[in-house]
Design an enzyme around this catalytic site. Structure first.
Site, PDB file in Angstrom:
ATOM      1  CG  ASP A  13      -0.294   4.496   0.659  1.00 33.22           C
ATOM      2  OD1 ASP A  13      -1.161   4.602  -0.221  1.00 33.22           O
ATOM      3  OD2 ASP A  13      -0.238   5.217   1.677  1.00 33.22           O
ATOM      4  CE  LYS A  16      -3.831  -0.740  -2.486  1.00 33.07           C
ATOM      5  NZ  LYS A  16      -2.918  -0.197  -1.474  1.00 33.07           N
ATOM      6  N   GLY A  40      -4.916   6.240  -3.498  1.00 32.29           N
ATOM      7  CA  GLY A  40      -4.027   6.927  -4.440  1.00 32.29           C
ATOM      8  C   GLY A  40      -3.098   5.867  -4.981  1.00 32.29           C
ATOM      9  CG  HIS A  41      -4.299   2.583  -6.310  1.00 31.82           C
ATOM     10  ND1 HIS A  41      -5.171   1.565  -6.578  1.00 31.82           N
ATOM     11  CD2 HIS A  41      -4.332   2.760  -4.969  1.00 31.82           C
ATOM     12  CE1 HIS A  41      -5.705   1.142  -5.448  1.00 31.82           C
ATOM     13  NE2 HIS A  41      -5.223   1.852  -4.457  1.00 31.82           N
ATOM     14  CD  GLN A 222      -8.902   2.220   0.901  1.00 29.93           C
ATOM     15  OE1 GLN A 222      -9.830   1.472   0.657  1.00 29.93           O
ATOM     16  NE2 GLN A 222      -8.657   3.295   0.186  1.00 29.93           N
TER      17      GLN A 222
HETATM   18  P1  GDP Z   1      -0.812   1.963  -3.785  1.00 25.68           P
HETATM   19  O1  GDP Z   1      -1.768   2.847  -3.102  1.00 25.68           O
HETATM   20  O2  GDP Z   1      -0.733   0.596  -3.153  1.00 25.68           O
HETATM   21  O3  GDP Z   1      -1.023   1.849  -5.272  1.00 25.68           O
HETATM   22  O4  GDP Z   1       0.632   2.596  -3.574  1.00 25.68           O
HETATM   23  P2  GDP Z   1       1.006   4.174  -3.719  1.00 25.68           P
HETATM   24  O5  GDP Z   1       1.010   4.513  -5.143  1.00 25.68           O
HETATM   25  O6  GDP Z   1       0.173   4.992  -2.807  1.00 25.68           O
HETATM   26  O7  GDP Z   1       2.441   4.191  -3.091  1.00 25.68           O
HETATM   27  C1  GDP Z   1       3.481   3.437  -3.596  1.00 25.68           C
HETATM   28  C2  GDP Z   1       4.634   4.393  -3.962  1.00 25.68           C
HETATM   29  O8  GDP Z   1       5.821   3.654  -4.159  1.00 25.68           O
HETATM   30  C3  GDP Z   1       4.400   5.125  -5.271  1.00 25.68           C
HETATM   31  O9  GDP Z   1       5.008   6.385  -5.186  1.00 25.68           O
HETATM   32  C4  GDP Z   1       5.101   4.242  -6.297  1.00 25.68           C
HETATM   33  O10 GDP Z   1       5.528   4.964  -7.449  1.00 25.68           O
HETATM   34  C5  GDP Z   1       6.269   3.778  -5.506  1.00 25.68           C
HETATM   35  N1  GDP Z   1       6.785   2.429  -5.834  1.00 25.68           N
HETATM   36  C6  GDP Z   1       6.082   1.332  -6.216  1.00 25.68           C
HETATM   37  N2  GDP Z   1       6.909   0.274  -6.301  1.00 25.68           N
HETATM   38  C7  GDP Z   1       8.141   0.715  -5.993  1.00 25.68           C
HETATM   39  C8  GDP Z   1       9.420   0.084  -5.882  1.00 25.68           C
HETATM   40  O11 GDP Z   1       9.586  -1.112  -6.066  1.00 25.68           O
HETATM   41  N3  GDP Z   1      10.463   0.888  -5.506  1.00 25.68           N
HETATM   42  C9  GDP Z   1      10.332   2.216  -5.262  1.00 25.68           C
HETATM   43  N4  GDP Z   1      11.412   2.887  -4.897  1.00 25.68           N
HETATM   44  N5  GDP Z   1       9.148   2.828  -5.357  1.00 25.68           N
HETATM   45  C10 GDP Z   1       8.065   2.094  -5.704  1.00 25.68           C
HETATM   46  P1  IMO Z   2      -4.454   3.164  -1.037  1.00 20.95           P
HETATM   47  O1  IMO Z   2      -5.496   2.452  -1.847  1.00 20.95           O
HETATM   48  C1  IMO Z   2      -3.105   4.424   2.908  1.00 20.95           C
HETATM   49  C2  IMO Z   2      -6.194   5.526   5.781  1.00 20.95           C
HETATM   50  C3  IMO Z   2      -6.274   6.992   6.198  1.00 20.95           C
HETATM   51  C4  IMO Z   2      -6.816   6.828   7.591  1.00 20.95           C
HETATM   52  C5  IMO Z   2      -7.796   5.662   7.458  1.00 20.95           C
HETATM   53  C6  IMO Z   2      -9.232   6.080   7.246  1.00 20.95           C
HETATM   54  O2  IMO Z   2      -3.743   4.245  -1.754  1.00 20.95           O
HETATM   55  O3  IMO Z   2      -3.520   2.165  -0.418  1.00 20.95           O
HETATM   56  P2  IMO Z   2     -10.603   7.146   5.235  1.00 20.95           P
HETATM   57  O4  IMO Z   2     -10.342   8.347   4.406  1.00 20.95           O
HETATM   58  O5  IMO Z   2     -10.683   5.865   4.474  1.00 20.95           O
HETATM   59  O6  IMO Z   2     -11.769   7.317   6.165  1.00 20.95           O
HETATM   60  O7  IMO Z   2      -9.327   7.045   6.196  1.00 20.95           O
HETATM   61  O8  IMO Z   2      -7.356   4.918   6.344  1.00 20.95           O
HETATM   62  N1  IMO Z   2      -6.261   5.309   4.327  1.00 20.95           N
HETATM   63  C7  IMO Z   2      -5.212   4.958   3.576  1.00 20.95           C
HETATM   64  N2  IMO Z   2      -3.921   4.799   3.903  1.00 20.95           N
HETATM   65  N3  IMO Z   2      -3.510   4.170   1.649  1.00 20.95           N
HETATM   66  C8  IMO Z   2      -4.810   4.284   1.318  1.00 20.95           C
HETATM   67  O9  IMO Z   2      -5.286   3.900   0.113  1.00 20.95           O
HETATM   68  C9  IMO Z   2      -5.725   4.745   2.287  1.00 20.95           C
HETATM   69  N4  IMO Z   2      -7.051   4.995   2.287  1.00 20.95           N
HETATM   70  C10 IMO Z   2      -7.375   5.331   3.535  1.00 20.95           C
HETATM   71  O10 IMO Z   2      -5.009   7.583   6.181  1.00 20.95           O
HETATM   72  O11 IMO Z   2      -5.795   6.419   8.468  1.00 20.95           O
HETATM   73 MG    MG Z   3      -1.804   4.720  -2.180  1.00 20.90          MG
END
Ligand code: GDP
Ligand code: IMO
Ligand code: MG
Length: 427
Positions: A13, A16, A40-41, A222
């Site tokens: 998270d 990415k 979840g991207h 991840q």
């Molecule tokens: P990912 O899994 O690495 O793609 O990241 P996620 O989408 O799960 O979580 C990142 C969260 O931070 C999302 O809700 C994005 O919209 C938000 N986000 C990304 N970059 C920024 C930033 O620079 N500032 C803020 N405030 N939010 C951001």
């Molecule tokens: P993105 O790509 C954050 C965590 C779960 C749990 C562990 C194992 O959005 O960054 P799993 O379902 O893979 O067996 O869970 O890994 N986890 C993540 N945490 N971002 C993710 O993906 C994750 N994918 C799995 O919360 O601790």
């Molecule tokens: Mg994510």
């Protein structure tokens, strides 16, 4: 041409999806190489937020090919929903999306196995997203799994039934019964749709593209600290989340790897169980959670929050050969008078180290912090690196000095546009 790779350096998270979307226009292909719907991207542009789980984050650029590589575990049902959501927003992903025939299939019974296995672990549970990731990778490594290409075989149903029988016995071993008739209906409908999409030998597609001088961006899911070998085992995911995973997950030889983007938050989060040395269980942690809207993109769970942790970042940089750093969400820290940075750990023996010990769960391991002044300026309003406040530049340079890798992208908001490119000052 090379394959550049973007890797999360923390526990996922990091942002990415946003950065892959930003970088995508300079590439011909964007490819996912591991993970599945546990990811979840999030991408934001033109006032709309999109969350992708299995579809690569280059999908909004219709001229770019997006590949779901062989290292991915694919849930056809989640995939169908994702495609539909895109369709509803006017994006026909079927034209520029390709799925490896060697990607593994997540069956409805894998999700049940994930749940019963977590229940059996009780308080020691991993905190899985319950998307069937672990059981599907177990079957892959156990050499009994089904792959996307198998759906083209005339005996696919038989092979499916055979695998589900194995799963049924395992579920019964856990004292439960496997009831999946509803989910199976959905699954087979989704498989029918999958059959009509572009199913490819992606290892050939990628290597031919490389030979033809095309540029490829591999999108990690991840983060390095969730890697099955190097993460905080057993509280990890079941795939290789580091650069090496891109080689096996796409069929790319190491000599083709180019830039490695290492992405991290200006602080740190984790969702699910497992050690987190800099975790803040107080109101500061809550403030970061609220300001950063730190709730899981896949499960909606509140994310655990804490200060940035340099020993784990150095470790992730080492494992991945990171060439450029991307720092995300600095805007979230606007309100703080001071910012803490964990530079070392103090081990129970009293030793101070910047290395990650075998177990981060060791009782008595304490983060050692340095305190830096906060910048107290809303970074989200800033449009160029020249306008960045001095205290923030000091924070960046402090991190670069410790990490020895330039921070070339600074993200100051969720939108595509809130992205600042930066020349490294001091790395
Ligand atoms: P990912 O899994 O690495 O793609 O990241 P996620 O989408 O799960 O979580 C990142 C969260 O931070 C999302 O809700 C994005 O919209 C938000 N986000 C990304 N970059 C920024 C930033 O620079 N500032 C803020 N405030 N939010 C951001
Ligand atoms: P993105 O790509 C954050 C965590 C779960 C749990 C562990 C194992 O959005 O960054 P799993 O379902 O893979 O067996 O869970 O890994 N986890 C993540 N945490 N971002 C993710 O993906 C994750 N994918 C799995 O919360 O601790
Ligand atoms: Mg994510």
């Amino acid at each position: 041409m090379a394959v550049d790779i973007l890797i999360g350096l923390q526990w996922g998270d990091e942002g990415k999806g946003k950065i892959v979307d930003v970088l995508a226009p300079t590439y011909d292909i964007v490819a996912r190489f591991q993970g599945g719907p546990n990811a979840g991207h999030t991408l934001e542009f033109e006032g709309t937020k999109h969350v992708l789980h299995q579809i690569p984050s280059g999908i909004f650029h219709s001229e770019i090919k997006n590949i779901i590589g062989n290292g991915v575990v694919l849930d056809p049902v989640v995939f169908r929903t994702e495609l539909q959501k895109l369709q509803d927003r006017g994006v026909d992903a079927t034209k520029n999306l390709y799925v490896s025939k060697k990607a593994s299939l997540i069956l409805p019974s894998h999700k049940v196995l994930d749940r019963v296995s977590e229940e059996a672990l009780g308080s020691g549970k991993i905190g899985s997203t319950l998307k069937g990731i672990g059981p599907t990778y177990q079957d892959k490594i156990g050499r009994v799994g089904l792959r996307v290409g198998d759906i083209l075989a005339s005996d696919f149903r038989d092979r499916y039934n055979k695998l589900v029988e194995r799963h049924r016995k395992t579920v019964e071993f856990y004292g439960q019964t496997l009831e999946i008739s509803e989910q199976e209906k959905d699954f087979f409908e989704a498989v029918d749709q999958l059959r009509s999409l572009q199913l490819v030998d992606s290892e050939y597609m990628i290597n031919e593209a490389l030979q033809n001088g095309k540029r490829i961006l591999a999108e990690g899911a991840q983060g390095a600290l969730l890697d099955v070998d190097f993460g905080t085992y057993p509280f990890v995911t079941s795939s290789s989340t580091i650069v090496a995973g891109a080689c096996t997950g796409l069929g790319v030889a190491p000599k083709h790897i180019g830039e490695v983007y290492g992405i991290f938050k200006a602080y740190c989060t984790r969702v699910g169980s497992g050690p987190f040395p800099t975790e803040l269980l107080d109101e500061v942690g809550e403030e970061i959670r609220q300001a950063g809207r730190e709730f899981g993109s896949t499960t909606g769970r509140p994310r655990r929050t804490g200060w940035v942790d340099l020993p784990t970042l150095k470790y992730s940089i080492m494992l991945n050969g990171v060439t450029q750093l991307n720092m995300m969400k600095a805007d979230v820290l606007t309100e703080f008078d001071t910012i803490q940075v964990c530079t070392h750990y103090k081990l129970p023996s009293g030793e101070i180290t910047d290395k990650v010990p075998h177990s981060l769960e060791e009782a008595g391991l304490q983060p050692v912090y340095e305190t830096l002044p906060g910048w107290k300026v809303d970074l989200n309003k800033i449009e160029s690196v020249d306008e960045l406040p001095e205290a923030f530049n000091n924070y960046l340079q402090f991190l670069e000095k410790h990490l020895q890798v330039p921070i070339t992208i600074v993200s100051v908001g969720p939108d595509r546009k809130s992205t600042l490119r930066r020349e490294a000052v001091s790395a």
